[in-house]
Design an enzyme around this catalytic site. Structure first.
Site, PDB file in Angstrom:
ATOM      1  N   CYS A  78       0.678  -0.606  -0.134  1.00  0.00           N
ATOM      2  CA  CYS A  78       0.043   0.201  -0.528  1.00  0.00           C
ATOM      3  C   CYS A  78       0.976   0.827  -0.092  1.00  0.00           C
ATOM      4  O   CYS A  78       1.411   1.378   0.630  1.00  0.00           O
ATOM      5  CB  CYS A  78      -1.189  -0.528   1.725  1.00  0.00           C
ATOM      6  SG  CYS A  78      -2.182   1.647   1.398  1.00  0.00           S
ATOM      7  N   CYS A  84      -0.546   6.442   6.798  1.00  0.00           N
ATOM      8  CA  CYS A  84      -1.441   6.113   6.909  1.00  0.00           C
ATOM      9  C   CYS A  84      -1.611   4.923   8.697  1.00  0.00           C
ATOM     10  O   CYS A  84      -0.520   4.154   8.817  1.00  0.00           O
ATOM     11  CB  CYS A  84      -2.159   4.814   6.072  1.00  0.00           C
ATOM     12  SG  CYS A  84      -4.017   4.936   6.664  1.00  0.00           S
ATOM     13  N   CYS A  87      -3.201   0.630   9.195  1.00  0.00           N
ATOM     14  CA  CYS A  87      -2.535  -0.972   9.577  1.00  0.00           C
ATOM     15  C   CYS A  87      -0.906  -0.264  10.242  1.00  0.00           C
ATOM     16  O   CYS A  87      -0.765   0.741  10.053  1.00  0.00           O
ATOM     17  CB  CYS A  87      -2.421  -0.938   7.943  1.00  0.00           C
ATOM     18  SG  CYS A  87      -3.234  -1.705   6.812  1.00  0.00           S
ATOM     19  N   CYS A 164      -8.207   1.231  -0.137  1.00  0.00           N
ATOM     20  CA  CYS A 164      -7.124   0.380   1.004  1.00  0.00           C
ATOM     21  C   CYS A 164      -7.289  -0.849   1.061  1.00  0.00           C
ATOM     22  O   CYS A 164      -7.934  -1.452   0.676  1.00  0.00           O
ATOM     23  CB  CYS A 164      -8.254   0.274   2.031  1.00  0.00           C
ATOM     24  SG  CYS A 164      -7.416   0.352   3.793  1.00  0.00           S
ATOM     25  N   GLN A 289     -18.733  -9.414  13.677  1.00  0.00           N
ATOM     26  CA  GLN A 289     -17.415  -9.090  13.067  1.00  0.00           C
ATOM     27  C   GLN A 289     -17.089  -8.394  11.264  1.00  0.00           C
ATOM     28  O   GLN A 289     -17.604  -8.411  10.716  1.00  0.00           O
ATOM     29  CB  GLN A 289     -16.617 -10.901  12.726  1.00  0.00           C
ATOM     30  CG  GLN A 289     -17.098 -11.093  14.111  1.00  0.00           C
ATOM     31  CD  GLN A 289     -16.525 -11.204  15.386  1.00  0.00           C
ATOM     32  OE1 GLN A 289     -15.326 -10.091  14.869  1.00  0.00           O
ATOM     33  NE2 GLN A 289     -16.473 -11.216  16.827  1.00  0.00           N
ATOM     34  N   TYR A 318     -23.194 -10.527  25.567  1.00  0.00           N
ATOM     35  CA  TYR A 318     -22.777  -9.372  24.835  1.00  0.00           C
ATOM     36  C   TYR A 318     -22.838 -10.256  23.441  1.00  0.00           C
ATOM     37  O   TYR A 318     -22.034 -10.690  22.999  1.00  0.00           O
ATOM     38  CB  TYR A 318     -21.256  -9.427  24.818  1.00  0.00           C
ATOM     39  CG  TYR A 318     -20.635  -8.931  26.182  1.00  0.00           C
ATOM     40  CD1 TYR A 318     -21.008  -7.314  26.653  1.00  0.00           C
ATOM     41  CD2 TYR A 318     -19.720 -10.168  27.021  1.00  0.00           C
ATOM     42  CE1 TYR A 318     -20.136  -7.858  27.716  1.00  0.00           C
ATOM     43  CE2 TYR A 318     -20.015  -9.632  28.436  1.00  0.00           C
ATOM     44  CZ  TYR A 318     -19.693  -8.366  29.130  1.00  0.00           C
ATOM     45  OH  TYR A 318     -19.361  -8.230  29.796  1.00  0.00           O
ATOM     46  N   GLU A 339     -27.601  -8.464  26.090  1.00  0.00           N
ATOM     47  CA  GLU A 339     -27.134  -7.983  24.713  1.00  0.00           C
ATOM     48  C   GLU A 339     -27.915  -6.632  25.095  1.00  0.00           C
ATOM     49  O   GLU A 339     -28.611  -6.334  25.487  1.00  0.00           O
ATOM     50  CB  GLU A 339     -27.513  -7.881  23.284  1.00  0.00           C
ATOM     51  CG  GLU A 339     -27.111  -6.968  22.036  1.00  0.00           C
ATOM     52  CD  GLU A 339     -25.626  -6.838  22.048  1.00  0.00           C
ATOM     53  OE1 GLU A 339     -24.530  -6.989  22.191  1.00  0.00           O
ATOM     54  OE2 GLU A 339     -25.211  -5.247  22.270  1.00  0.00           O
ATOM     55  N   ASP A 387     -18.021 -12.230  24.759  1.00  0.00           N
ATOM     56  CA  ASP A 387     -17.619 -11.827  23.876  1.00  0.00           C
ATOM     57  C   ASP A 387     -17.500  -9.974  24.129  1.00  0.00           C
ATOM     58  O   ASP A 387     -18.538  -9.094  23.031  1.00  0.00           O
ATOM     59  CB  ASP A 387     -18.058 -12.394  22.442  1.00  0.00           C
ATOM     60  CG  ASP A 387     -17.478 -11.413  21.194  1.00  0.00           C
ATOM     61  OD1 ASP A 387     -16.859 -11.067  21.041  1.00  0.00           O
ATOM     62  OD2 ASP A 387     -18.142 -11.864  20.310  1.00  0.00           O
ATOM     63  N   CYS A 414     -11.123  -9.252  22.073  1.00  0.00           N
ATOM     64  CA  CYS A 414     -10.212  -8.769  20.891  1.00  0.00           C
ATOM     65  C   CYS A 414      -8.987  -7.943  21.410  1.00  0.00           C
ATOM     66  O   CYS A 414      -8.392  -7.325  20.457  1.00  0.00           O
ATOM     67  CB  CYS A 414     -11.311  -7.747  20.214  1.00  0.00           C
ATOM     68  SG  CYS A 414     -11.818  -6.683  21.240  1.00  0.00           S
TER      69      CYS A 414
HETATM   70  C1  LIG Z   1     -17.651  -7.757  20.516  1.00  0.00           C
HETATM   71  S1  LIG Z   1     -19.141  -7.199  20.118  1.00  0.00           S
HETATM   72  C2  LIG Z   1     -19.699  -8.997  20.528  1.00  0.00           C
HETATM   73  C3  LIG Z   1     -20.723  -9.514  19.307  1.00  0.00           C
HETATM   74  C4  LIG Z   1     -21.389 -11.380  18.813  1.00  0.00           C
HETATM   75  N1  LIG Z   1     -20.523 -12.320  19.864  1.00  0.00           N
HETATM   76  C5  LIG Z   1     -20.754 -11.753  17.760  1.00  0.00           C
HETATM   77  O1  LIG Z   1     -19.812 -11.457  17.588  1.00  0.00           O
HETATM   78  O2  LIG Z   1     -21.186 -10.837  16.829  1.00  0.00           O
HETATM   79  C6  LIG Z   1     -19.786  -7.129  22.035  1.00  0.00           C
HETATM   80  C7  LIG Z   1     -21.007  -6.975  22.037  1.00  0.00           C
HETATM   81  O3  LIG Z   1     -21.609  -6.196  23.843  1.00  0.00           O
HETATM   82  C8  LIG Z   1     -22.433  -5.459  23.472  1.00  0.00           C
HETATM   83  N2  LIG Z   1     -21.854  -5.050  24.526  1.00  0.00           N
HETATM   84  C9  LIG Z   1     -21.450  -4.032  25.279  1.00  0.00           C
HETATM   85  N3  LIG Z   1     -21.873  -3.481  26.563  1.00  0.00           N
HETATM   86  C10 LIG Z   1     -22.331  -4.603  27.397  1.00  0.00           C
HETATM   87  C11 LIG Z   1     -22.501  -5.286  28.544  1.00  0.00           C
HETATM   88  N4  LIG Z   1     -22.174  -4.401  29.537  1.00  0.00           N
HETATM   89  N5  LIG Z   1     -23.363  -5.823  28.765  1.00  0.00           N
HETATM   90  C12 LIG Z   1     -24.182  -6.453  27.131  1.00  0.00           C
HETATM   91  N6  LIG Z   1     -23.425  -6.070  26.279  1.00  0.00           N
HETATM   92  C13 LIG Z   1     -22.559  -5.685  25.678  1.00  0.00           C
HETATM   93  C14 LIG Z   1     -21.959  -4.456  22.654  1.00  0.00           C
HETATM   94  O4  LIG Z   1     -22.963  -3.321  22.184  1.00  0.00           O
HETATM   95  C15 LIG Z   1     -21.304  -5.157  21.254  1.00  0.00           C
HETATM   96  O5  LIG Z   1     -22.683  -5.701  20.789  1.00  0.00           O
END
Ligand SMILES: C[S@@+](CC[C@H](N)C(=O)[O-])C[C@H]1O[C@@H](n2cnc3c(N)ncnc32)[C@H](O)[C@@H]1O
Length: 461
Positions: A78, A84, A87, A164, A289, A318, A339, A387, A414
């Site tokens: 790139c 930039c 990355c 990009c 994702q 989550y 969520e 997650d 992550c």
């Molecule tokens: C990394 S994403 C995970 C999404 C899902 N597991 C997927 O693979 O598509 C984190 C998610 O947690 C939600 N979130 C953030 N804080 C939270 C909380 N305290 N309780 C529940 N959900 C929450 C966000 O809105 C987001 O959708």
């Protein structure tokens, strides 16, 4: 204790062998055991560098010349890469990136978490380019033209891009055509200082499964866009894959890109993506994702770790728009998703119905408050999946999971640093053991890495 004086001073020219990579992707060298971070270098490089800043226990340097090249150094494809900030490690061969990411996870888990466990080799992509399904770019006015691109490294200046290498080609095309259409119609960028103008950000989201693209134009208020109908016509003419144009209203100053209100200007606001044979409706604000092929790999690791027999209750905390819940639904007795974003939960319910999945339920709420769910008829879950966002889990949630006593606990993260912090708590304060961690490369050429940790109660080890 006597304070240790740094062995280098500001502006000093030093010769360094780069021995590792920081979590931000900078090369790490040492002078008398004092850490020096040198961006854009590779472990194995020997460089001549100038110290540009000095802290108590580390310094930062910029390299002037490479005296010996690491065998892992490659020439980044790139042309914007040197400036930039999108990355961080495009100058490192992909095989080496995977090795360094494995090491990064190991370092975080050992140093922050105080845990020794098996860290598997990073699962990488076959073709690690043009993978991102979501582009969010700031827009700035420059005379009669618009600057559209990512932020420069360590600055808020924009690198004006026409392509990009990590964005899906459909997103690159959508952004380029939107820029030209806005310029032709003289629709100005928003200026935060003067509070004038219109467009703050452009977001393009594309689907690998259907090739649709949804375009989101972020504006500070809900006024119709200047020349709105002409803009829609132009965009539809030039972007055959376009399935919707949305105006998102974000009056707030600061770094959050999307506001809470959407106006559909044309077509539909959501996209459909497909993972593991299931299709998912994704609204503009719902998390999904960013790398669909690697999402398949990630979910298959989660499924292996869950080791479901068909009768278990699974708690998916989550859960976003329900992707993991639905992916696991045909292997479990029941899946319960939690969520905090209301629209994501609405999407999750629609997604389950559209995929004819009948053994899932989704709740709006904070993961920390999950115990309430089990006060009624629900039996304790055998499998718990979390997650969380980059900041990780609250201690209260980890305590609650300890009380639920699942036989399998899967932590998808992550951010290796917060994962390591939470694993430390789970192994020190709760009676859990980390069996292994699988890093999955969701973000090639950046310093980011996704991990799946397999955690079991100590009594079962
Ligand atoms: C990394 S994403 C995970 C999404 C899902 N597991 C997927 O693979 O598509 C984190 C998610 O947690 C939600 N979130 C953030 N804080 C939270 C909380 N305290 N309780 C529940 N959900 C929450 C966000 O809105 C987001 O959708």
């Amino acid at each position: 204790m006597q304070k240790r004086k740094p062995p280098v001073s500001k502006n000093q020219q030093v010769e360094l062998k780069i021995e590792g990579l920081s979590h931000e992707g900078a090369g790490v060298g040492r002078i008398n055991n004092f850490t020096v971070f040198v961006p854009d270098t590779v472990p194995g490089d020997v460089v001549s560098a100038r110290i540009i800043s000095l802290q108590k226990n580390h310094a930062r340097a910029l390299y002037q010349s490479i005296m010996q090249h690491s065998p892992d150094r490659v020439s980044p494809p790139c042309k914007y890469y040197p400036r930039c900030g999108g990355c961080q490690i495009q100058h490192i061969s992909y095989d080496a990136q995977l090795r360094y990411k494995q090491q990064l996870v190991k370092d975080a888990v050992e140093r922050i978490g105080g845990i020794t466990t098996h860290i598997l080799p990073t699962l990488g992509m076959e073709y690690p380019w043009y993978y991102r399904n979501k582009a969010q770019v700031p827009v700035r006015q420059k005379g009669n033209t618009l600057n559209v691109g990512f932020y420069e490294k360590r600055s808020h200046n924009i690198v004006d891009l026409d392509n990009c290498f990590i964005q899906h080609s459909a997103n690159n095309r959508a952004i380029a055509k939107t820029r030209s259409a806005l310029q032709e119609l003289l629709i100005p960028a928003y200026d935060e200082k003067n509070k004038s103008g219109v467009i703050r950000h452009i977001m393009a989201r594309s689907s690998l499964a259907t090739t649709e693209v949804v375009l989101v134009l972020v504006t500070p208020n809900s006024s119709p866009l200047p020349h709105q109908e002409s803009l829609i016509r132009k965009l539809r003419r030039h972007l055959k894959e376009l399935s919707g144009i949305v105006q998102n209203i974000n009056p707030a100053e600061g770094n959050v890109i999307l506001g809470n209100r959407n106006k559909i200007l044309w077509g539909k606001a959501h996209l459909t993506e497909s993972i593991g044979g299931y299709s998912f409706k994704i609204s503009p604000k719902s998390f999904f994702q960013v790398n669909p092929p690697q999402t398949e790999s990630l979910y298959s690791v989660i499924s292996n770790y869950a080791n479901l027999k068909g009768t278990e209750t699974v708690l998916d905390l989550y859960c976003g728009m329900g992707a993991i819940s639905i992916y696991l639904s045909n292997k479990a007795g029941k899946v319960i998703g939690v969520e905090s974003v209301n629209s994501a939960v609405e999407d999750a319910r629609i997604n389950a119905a559209q995929n004819n999945v009948e053994n899932t339920e989704f709740h709006v709420g904070k993961a920390e408050d999950i115990l309430n769910l089990f006060e009624g008829n629900n039996s304790n879950p055998e499998v718990v999946i979390v997650d969380p966002p980059r900041k990780g889990c609250e201690q209260k949630l980890l305590q609650n999971i300890g009380r639920l006593q699942p036989s399998r606990f899967i932590y998808v993260s992550c951010n290796p640093a917060t994962l390591a912090r939470d694993l430390n708590y789970l192994t020190q304060e709760e009676d859990f053991l980390v069996q292994e961690i699988q890093p999955v490369d969701m973000f090639p050429h950046t310093s980011h890495i996704e991990c799946v940790a397999k955690i079991i109660p100590r009594r079962d080890s």
